[in-house]
Enzyme design. Sequence first.
Site, short mmCIF file in Angstrom:
data_model
loop_
_atom_site.label_atom_id
_atom_site.label_comp_id
_atom_site.label_asym_id
_atom_site.label_seq_id
_atom_site.Cartn_x
_atom_site.Cartn_y
_atom_site.Cartn_z
N HIS A 8 3.59 -10.34 -9.62
CA HIS A 8 5.03 -10.57 -9.52
C HIS A 8 5.69 -9.45 -8.72
O HIS A 8 6.55 -9.69 -7.87
CB HIS A 8 5.66 -10.64 -10.91
CG HIS A 8 7.15 -10.77 -10.88
ND1 HIS A 8 7.78 -11.96 -10.56
CD2 HIS A 8 8.13 -9.86 -11.08
CE1 HIS A 8 9.09 -11.77 -10.58
NE2 HIS A 8 9.34 -10.51 -10.90
N GLU A 49 0.83 -1.21 0.00
CA GLU A 49 0.00 0.00 0.00
C GLU A 49 0.87 1.26 0.00
O GLU A 49 0.53 2.26 -0.65
CB GLU A 49 -0.91 -0.01 1.23
CG GLU A 49 -1.98 -1.08 1.19
CD GLU A 49 -2.76 -1.19 2.50
OE1 GLU A 49 -2.36 -0.50 3.48
OE2 GLU A 49 -3.75 -1.93 2.56
N SER A 71 19.07 -8.39 -8.12
CA SER A 71 17.96 -8.47 -9.08
C SER A 71 18.21 -9.50 -10.16
O SER A 71 17.27 -10.09 -10.70
CB SER A 71 17.72 -7.10 -9.72
OG SER A 71 17.23 -6.18 -8.77
#
Length: 443
Positions: free
Chosen positions: A335, A120, A206
């Site tokens: 994802h 959020e 990553s």
Amino acid sequence: MMKKSTTILTYFKYRITPLLADRRKPNLTNLLPRRFNSTTATNPSIHDQVLDFPGGDVKFIPQMKFLSESTQERIPCYRVLDDYGDLISGTQSVQVGEDVAVKMYNNMVALQTMDTIFYEAQRQGRISFYLTTSGEEAINIASAAALFMDDIIFPQYREPGVLLWRGFTLQEFANQCFSNKFDNGKGRQMPIHYGSNKHNYMTVASTIATQIPHAVGAAYSLKMDKKDACAVTYFGDGGSSEGDFHAGLNFAAVMEAPVIFICRNNGWAISTPTSDQFRSDGIVVKGQAYGVRSIRVDGNDALAIYTAVQAARQMAVSEKRPILIEALTYRAGHHSTSDDSTKYRPAKEIDWWRSARDPVARFRKWIERNGWWNDIAESELRNSLRQQLLQTIQVAEIVEKPPLADLFNDVYDVPPTNLREQEKWLKETVNKHPHEYPTNIPM
């Protein structure tokens, strides 16, 4: 449930045997991998029956026979709790006491709540990126509970629960996501790229699957140093399509490195389904192909994950060998915040997994039946966690950012000329156009 861990190891077709290596011998002999010796035939007629080849005799046959591209039956999946949180009759698992079980559940709920709050926050523009572990909470927490603190973790990007279990605080998670001066990475990583030397948790990268060969190298180092510990690396089904996965498994098998490979097969590599990635029966069969002892486990069953990882660790450390665990689960969220998974899979499918196969709800049913949990405790836990997390966000976002100079240090002992020039140019630019840059970054 079976109380003796030997029954668990028997289930994995493993029998505990004493270490035969004589510790009085030179250290290097204990590092040599267990290899098959070539044999020389003493009877010439034997040459018509077998091929004396490195690795062991290979039998000759007169028929031409290709190995099948697939088996008729899929590899079965180890499970302890059914979808309703009941113990399956005849199941073999370790005994989990109240303290450990309740802590596991608390951490699963904390991880679930943290994902909701931080997701959020990203949607509100307060952080730039986020990625949830929705549907995979059991793999995170149960595997962490079965490991030791000396075990070195090489995560992908969907294992913050392992770090949570090890004592990384909610405030530390928030500090990293907001890239403030208390972030271990000094604000130089994307949100959710956690790392902590204190907790033996290597920093998330990553790039897909690069952590796998790193874990194997660390495991071999542990073996050389005769440490009673292992390396553990996590990756998704998509990671198994990378070359690092294959190189890592082969290296680990040949060098007999004490490493546990935990694959979260959640069905999707971002928008690519497993059916478009490989034709094999998942990932577990690839371990066998490389000579790595492997098992398939229900990734939404916390007790099954806990039992399997505990057994895998004992084998990896005592036998100095790699183990592969394929945990079947489902990514119940997008994802990342950059993805809308309803574009490539049915929303009803996602909702069904969230409701019918939720690992947190399943584990709660089990601890409630044991009398260790109730509705009052549930309400208090969730309310407390929400308040704590909202507070951590408010604190993290007002803390100033790391100094600008931190962009240029920690790599070279003496920074080269080009980096010094870049730092000078950046500072001049910020001073010239201060309204274009955040005001909470110390110069």
